[in-house]
Design a protein around this motif. Structure first.
Motif, PDB file in Angstrom:
ATOM      1  N   VAL A 165       7.862  24.644 -31.413  1.00 12.76           N
ATOM      2  CA  VAL A 165       9.104  23.918 -31.116  1.00 12.76           C
ATOM      3  C   VAL A 165       9.302  22.886 -32.225  1.00 12.76           C
ATOM      4  O   VAL A 165       8.451  22.024 -32.453  1.00 12.76           O
ATOM      5  CB  VAL A 165       9.055  23.283 -29.719  1.00 12.76           C
ATOM      6  N   ILE A 166      10.421  22.996 -32.912  1.00 10.56           N
ATOM      7  CA  ILE A 166      10.595  22.421 -34.250  1.00 10.56           C
ATOM      8  C   ILE A 166      11.682  21.350 -34.257  1.00 10.56           C
ATOM      9  O   ILE A 166      12.681  21.480 -33.556  1.00 10.56           O
ATOM     10  CB  ILE A 166      10.984  23.586 -35.217  1.00 10.56           C
ATOM     11  N   PRO A 167      11.512  20.302 -35.048  1.00  5.25           N
ATOM     12  CA  PRO A 167      12.535  19.264 -35.171  1.00  5.25           C
ATOM     13  C   PRO A 167      13.549  19.595 -36.271  1.00  5.25           C
ATOM     14  O   PRO A 167      13.437  20.619 -36.939  1.00  5.25           O
ATOM     15  CB  PRO A 167      11.720  18.041 -35.559  1.00  5.25           C
ATOM     16  N   TRP A 168      14.481  18.670 -36.478  1.00  6.09           N
ATOM     17  CA  TRP A 168      15.591  18.922 -37.401  1.00  6.09           C
ATOM     18  C   TRP A 168      15.456  18.194 -38.734  1.00  6.09           C
ATOM     19  O   TRP A 168      16.317  18.321 -39.594  1.00  6.09           O
ATOM     20  CB  TRP A 168      16.915  18.520 -36.743  1.00  6.09           C
ATOM     21  N   ASN A 169      14.419  17.414 -38.923  1.00  5.41           N
ATOM     22  CA  ASN A 169      14.396  16.591 -40.149  1.00  5.41           C
ATOM     23  C   ASN A 169      13.927  17.358 -41.391  1.00  5.41           C
ATOM     24  O   ASN A 169      14.428  17.133 -42.484  1.00  5.41           O
ATOM     25  CB  ASN A 169      13.592  15.304 -39.933  1.00  5.41           C
ATOM     26  N   GLU A 195      18.237  22.415 -32.058  1.00  7.91           N
ATOM     27  CA  GLU A 195      19.635  22.824 -31.926  1.00  7.91           C
ATOM     28  C   GLU A 195      20.488  22.292 -33.086  1.00  7.91           C
ATOM     29  O   GLU A 195      21.543  22.818 -33.387  1.00  7.91           O
ATOM     30  CB  GLU A 195      20.215  22.387 -30.572  1.00  7.91           C
ATOM     31  N   PRO A 226      16.180  21.179 -23.268  1.00  6.63           N
ATOM     32  CA  PRO A 226      15.945  21.227 -21.813  1.00  6.63           C
ATOM     33  C   PRO A 226      16.066  22.628 -21.200  1.00  6.63           C
ATOM     34  O   PRO A 226      15.688  22.824 -20.052  1.00  6.63           O
ATOM     35  CB  PRO A 226      17.028  20.300 -21.253  1.00  6.63           C
ATOM     36  N   LYS A 230      12.163  23.955 -22.809  1.00  6.20           N
ATOM     37  CA  LYS A 230      11.411  23.821 -21.561  1.00  6.20           C
ATOM     38  C   LYS A 230      10.840  25.168 -21.111  1.00  6.20           C
ATOM     39  O   LYS A 230       9.711  25.247 -20.612  1.00  6.20           O
ATOM     40  CB  LYS A 230      12.338  23.235 -20.478  1.00  6.20           C
ATOM     41  N   SER A 246       9.963  14.047 -30.846  1.00  4.47           N
ATOM     42  CA  SER A 246       9.787  12.716 -30.261  1.00  4.47           C
ATOM     43  C   SER A 246       8.593  12.673 -29.305  1.00  4.47           C
ATOM     44  O   SER A 246       8.220  13.682 -28.701  1.00  4.47           O
ATOM     45  CB  SER A 246      11.053  12.319 -29.507  1.00  4.47           C
ATOM     46  N   VAL A 249       9.472  13.836 -25.661  1.00  5.52           N
ATOM     47  CA  VAL A 249       9.443  15.279 -25.393  1.00  5.52           C
ATOM     48  C   VAL A 249       8.021  15.822 -25.538  1.00  5.52           C
ATOM     49  O   VAL A 249       7.601  16.706 -24.790  1.00  5.52           O
ATOM     50  CB  VAL A 249      10.453  16.031 -26.293  1.00  5.52           C
ATOM     51  N   LEU A 252       6.489  15.575 -22.332  1.00  6.22           N
ATOM     52  CA  LEU A 252       6.980  16.621 -21.412  1.00  6.22           C
ATOM     53  C   LEU A 252       6.180  17.910 -21.598  1.00  6.22           C
ATOM     54  O   LEU A 252       5.842  18.580 -20.620  1.00  6.22           O
ATOM     55  CB  LEU A 252       8.464  16.904 -21.655  1.00  6.22           C
ATOM     56  N   GLU A 402      10.778   4.161 -32.754  1.00  9.67           N
ATOM     57  CA  GLU A 402      11.076   4.988 -33.914  1.00  9.67           C
ATOM     58  C   GLU A 402      12.598   5.108 -34.027  1.00  9.67           C
ATOM     59  O   GLU A 402      13.246   5.637 -33.127  1.00  9.67           O
ATOM     60  CB  GLU A 402      10.432   6.366 -33.721  1.00  9.67           C
ATOM     61  N   PHE A 404      14.281   6.521 -36.786  1.00 11.29           N
ATOM     62  CA  PHE A 404      14.627   7.777 -37.452  1.00 11.29           C
ATOM     63  C   PHE A 404      15.963   7.657 -38.186  1.00 11.29           C
ATOM     64  O   PHE A 404      16.853   8.491 -38.068  1.00 11.29           O
ATOM     65  CB  PHE A 404      14.662   8.919 -36.440  1.00 11.29           C
TER      66      PHE A 404
HETATM   67  P1  NAD Z   1      13.413  15.815 -29.686  1.00 16.49           P
HETATM   68  O1  NAD Z   1      11.992  15.464 -29.544  1.00 16.49           O
HETATM   69  O2  NAD Z   1      14.288  15.718 -28.500  1.00 16.49           O
HETATM   70  O3  NAD Z   1      13.527  17.334 -30.234  1.00 16.49           O
HETATM   71  C1  NAD Z   1      12.506  18.040 -30.911  1.00 16.49           C
HETATM   72  C2  NAD Z   1      12.463  19.478 -30.388  1.00 16.49           C
HETATM   73  O4  NAD Z   1      12.168  19.481 -28.994  1.00 16.49           O
HETATM   74  C3  NAD Z   1      13.780  20.230 -30.532  1.00 16.49           C
HETATM   75  O5  NAD Z   1      13.531  21.582 -30.837  1.00 16.49           O
HETATM   76  C4  NAD Z   1      14.384  20.099 -29.151  1.00 16.49           C
HETATM   77  O6  NAD Z   1      15.299  21.116 -28.826  1.00 16.49           O
HETATM   78  C5  NAD Z   1      13.161  20.165 -28.262  1.00 16.49           C
HETATM   79  N1  NAD Z   1      13.375  19.515 -26.969  1.00 16.49           N
HETATM   80  C6  NAD Z   1      14.182  18.465 -26.693  1.00 16.49           C
HETATM   81  N2  NAD Z   1      14.152  18.153 -25.388  1.00 16.49           N
HETATM   82  C7  NAD Z   1      13.300  19.026 -24.797  1.00 16.49           C
HETATM   83  C8  NAD Z   1      12.868  19.223 -23.467  1.00 16.49           C
HETATM   84  N3  NAD Z   1      13.306  18.476 -22.465  1.00 16.49           N
HETATM   85  N4  NAD Z   1      11.989  20.216 -23.229  1.00 16.49           N
HETATM   86  C9  NAD Z   1      11.542  21.001 -24.243  1.00 16.49           C
HETATM   87  N5  NAD Z   1      11.936  20.879 -25.504  1.00 16.49           N
HETATM   88  C10 NAD Z   1      12.806  19.894 -25.799  1.00 16.49           C
HETATM   89  O7  NAD Z   1      14.038  14.990 -30.856  1.00 16.49           O
HETATM   90  P2  NAD Z   1      15.599  14.566 -30.998  1.00 16.49           P
HETATM   91  O8  NAD Z   1      16.208  14.305 -29.671  1.00 16.49           O
HETATM   92  O9  NAD Z   1      16.256  15.573 -31.828  1.00 16.49           O
HETATM   93  O10 NAD Z   1      15.450  13.214 -31.759  1.00 16.49           O
HETATM   94  C11 NAD Z   1      15.164  12.037 -31.013  1.00 16.49           C
HETATM   95  C12 NAD Z   1      14.125  11.218 -31.698  1.00 16.49           C
HETATM   96  O11 NAD Z   1      12.927  11.987 -31.852  1.00 16.49           O
HETATM   97  C13 NAD Z   1      14.437  10.786 -33.097  1.00 16.49           C
HETATM   98  O12 NAD Z   1      15.228   9.671 -33.179  1.00 16.49           O
HETATM   99  C14 NAD Z   1      13.070  10.557 -33.646  1.00 16.49           C
HETATM  100  O13 NAD Z   1      12.614   9.283 -33.280  1.00 16.49           O
HETATM  101  C15 NAD Z   1      12.232  11.569 -32.980  1.00 16.49           C
HETATM  102  N6  NAD Z   1      11.953  12.718 -33.858  1.00 16.49           N
HETATM  103  C16 NAD Z   1      10.765  12.757 -34.481  1.00 16.49           C
HETATM  104  C17 NAD Z   1      10.477  13.800 -35.319  1.00 16.49           C
HETATM  105  C18 NAD Z   1       9.168  13.875 -36.024  1.00 16.49           C
HETATM  106  O14 NAD Z   1       9.064  14.497 -37.058  1.00 16.49           O
HETATM  107  N7  NAD Z   1       8.122  13.303 -35.499  1.00 16.49           N
HETATM  108  C19 NAD Z   1      11.396  14.796 -35.565  1.00 16.49           C
HETATM  109  C20 NAD Z   1      12.630  14.747 -34.887  1.00 16.49           C
HETATM  110  C21 NAD Z   1      12.879  13.689 -34.049  1.00 16.49           C
END
Ligand code: NAD
Ligand code: MN
Length: 498
Positions: A165-169, A195, A226, A230, A246, A249, A252, A402, A404
């Motif tokens: 499960v991958i972030p967007w940065n 997304e 979600p 999830k 984050s 999550v 979670l 954080e 970001f």
């Molecule tokens: P996020 O943690 O919500 O999303 C990361 C991944 O988890 C995405 O693929 C997302 O679809 C998935 N996800 C989100 N909610 C989920 C859930 N309920 N169940 C399962 N998977 C879920 O990150 P965000 O909302 O895009 O960004 C919010 C904050 O997270 C940022 O401001 C930053 O502080 C932090 N963040 C950190 C990193 C990092 O490299 N550590 C990367 C992105 C975001």
């Protein structure tokens, strides 16, 4: 094929671009079972790029079945190591061959400067896949010391089905950090890109297939957290989840595991990196430049961003002056312009979060001394100036959470000890940096700082051979290096009576 192409060239290419917009499951592009799609918005313009398959639990289930079938069949995990190496090297080569297209997709999708996509994200992702490919036929298992009448083998076996499960940065690079070791050890993988940034993952899936990765070994399910995310967390037939994002999550996913099948959970959850400049710093200009890039690079959307500048009162003003000078050169611009050093914030939600934190910094009593404004609004995109707060207290929200985004909090320390104490006063522990000319102080600080990486007289250095990940609430487990291979295998003891 070069970084010195003009913004016009990139824009021309963008018009011709054919965007993969469906899920990739069992070797084919397929729509979501529900038929639903979601809009991908280019954060540089606010315009729609494509409609992407909105996968949910039903699609995740199909992907898991495909991944499990591939694993059970053994077409990948039972292949000779030299053959698996060859396939992964070819995959890396194909990523490099499509460098222009992938860099363009990454920049259009999430707003980072094309120069960075082209020179960092895409070649870095390919290099990561190649590095793990090279490891495949050089890893040995173990024979345990036993009495003469027995032989005990300690072997590593792939876990089975891995959810990433991958972030967007750093969309493709973060996927590569999971895919490299997970594929090298013989697993089947389901990637859920963020997304906000699914485009490069969707495109490389077919490159992996072209390289010879068997059907079902790599599946991509775009969708929301979600729902699709999830479903990965709760699926009873996924053996392991590797997550970056984050902390909220990340926690979670630990719960999902406890509510389902005790799947292994590896987390990389960001930080609040202290960048500590002691009074005997040998080169204030160098420290300032590193501090500026450390927080403004990638629009500040970096998990190890040096968001807390902890500086001795004696040198603070000199250091900040220079940081502002560097900040002037990093003003946001069109991400497709090769001279742009800071691009657009990933989406409107994140823009609002960042602006919210800037407001909060001021209202909690910090001094806004540089930047702080949203800019380029006429483009329809989401841009924030490089921003610096002074007189930040370590218990203020902007020093704890954080952000970001490109927002630096400057905290003044009384002396060296005070600086290290403040540095550690955080729930995170991903990285830390210390600047000093005294080698003994440097080592003492490096030992005292509770973080997965400590930089001495530099910032953000590292390579694929060095582990990356956090102490405390920055996560569980390490990406990169040979150590990360351990996350994707089970150890087996085979005891043979002789
Ligand atoms: P996020 O943690 O919500 O999303 C990361 C991944 O988890 C995405 O693929 C997302 O679809 C998935 N996800 C989100 N909610 C989920 C859930 N309920 N169940 C399962 N998977 C879920 O990150 P965000 O909302 O895009 O960004 C919010 C904050 O997270 C940022 O401001 C930053 O502080 C932090 N963040 C950190 C990193 C990092 O490299 N550590 C990367 C992105 C975001
Ligand atoms: Mn979220």
């Amino acid at each position: 094929m070069s970084a010195i192409r003009s913004a016009q060239d990139w824009k021309k290419d963008a018009e011709k671009l054919s965007i993969r917009h469906q899920a990739f499951i069992a070797g084919k592009y397929v729509p979501a079972k529900s038929g639903k799609t979601f809009d991908r918005i280019n954060p540089a313009t606010g315009q729609s790029l494509a409609k992407i398959a909105e996968c949910d639990a039903a699609d995740v289930d199909v992907a898991v079945k495909a991944a499990r079938a591939a694993f059970d069949k053994g077409a990948w995990r039972n292949e000779a190591p030299a053959k698996r190496k060859k396939v992964m090297l070819k995959f890396a080569e194909l990523i490099n061959q499509h460098r222009d297209e992938l860099a363009l997709l990454e920049t259009l999708d999430m707003g980072k400067p094309i120069n960075d996509s082209y020179n960092i994200d895409i070649p870095g992702s390919a290099a990561c896949i190649a590095w793990y490919a090279e490891a495949i036929d050089k890893m040995y298992d173990e024979v345990a010391p036993t009495p003469n009448n027995a032989l005990a083998l300690i072997t590593r076996e792939p876990m089975g089905v891995v959810g990433a499960v991958i972030p967007w940065n750093f969309p493709l690079m973060m996927a590569a950090w999971k895919l490299g070791p997970a594929l090298a050890t013989g697993n089947s993988v389901i990637v859920k890109p963020a997304e906000q940034s699914p485009l490069t993952a969707l495109r490389v899936a077919e490159l992996a297939a072209e390289a010879g990765l068997p059907e079902g070994v790599l599946n991509i399910v775009p969708g929301y957290g979600p729902t699709a995310g999830k479903a990965i967390g709760l699926h009873p037939d996924i053996d392991c989840v590797a997550f970056t994002g984050s902390g909220e999550v990340g926690k979670l996913f630990l719960q999902y595991s406890g509510q389902s099948n005790m799947k292994r959970v590896w987390l990389e959850c960001g930080g609040k990196t202290p960048n500590i400049v002691l009074s005997d710093c040998a080169d204030i200009d160098k420290a300032a430049t590193a501090a500026a890039f450390g927080i403004f690079f990638n629009q500040g959307e970096v998990c190890n961003a040096g968001s807390r500048l902890i500086v001795d009162a004696k040198i603070k003003d000199r250091l900040l002056e220079k940081i502002f000078k560097v900040g002037e050169t990093l003003q946001p611009g069109d991400p497709l312009d090769p001279s742009t050093k800071m691009g657009a914030i990933v989406d409107k939600t994140q823009l609002e979060r960042v602006m919210g934190y800037i407001k909060k910094g001021t209202s909690e009593g910090a001094d806004l001394v540089f930047g702080g404004k949203q800019v380029r609004e006429n483009t329809g995109g989401y841009y924030v100036q490089p921003t610096v707060f002074d007189k930040v207290k370590n218990d203020m929200t902007i020093a704890r959470e954080e952000i970001f985004g490109p927002v630096l909090s400057t905290i003044t320390a009384k002396d060296d000890e005070d600086a290290i104490r403040i540095g550690n006063e955080t729930t995170y522990g991903l990285a830390a940096a210390v600047w000093t000319r005294d080698i003994s102080k440097a080592h003492k600080a490096a030992k005292a700082l509770r973080a997965g990486v400590v930089w001495v007289n530099c910032f953000d250095e590292g390579n694929i051979a060095t582990p990356f990940g956090g102490f405390k609430q920055s996560g569980i487990g390490r990406d990169k290096s040979l150590h990360s291979l351990d996350k994707y295998v089970e150890l087996k003891t085979t005891w043979i009576a002789l």
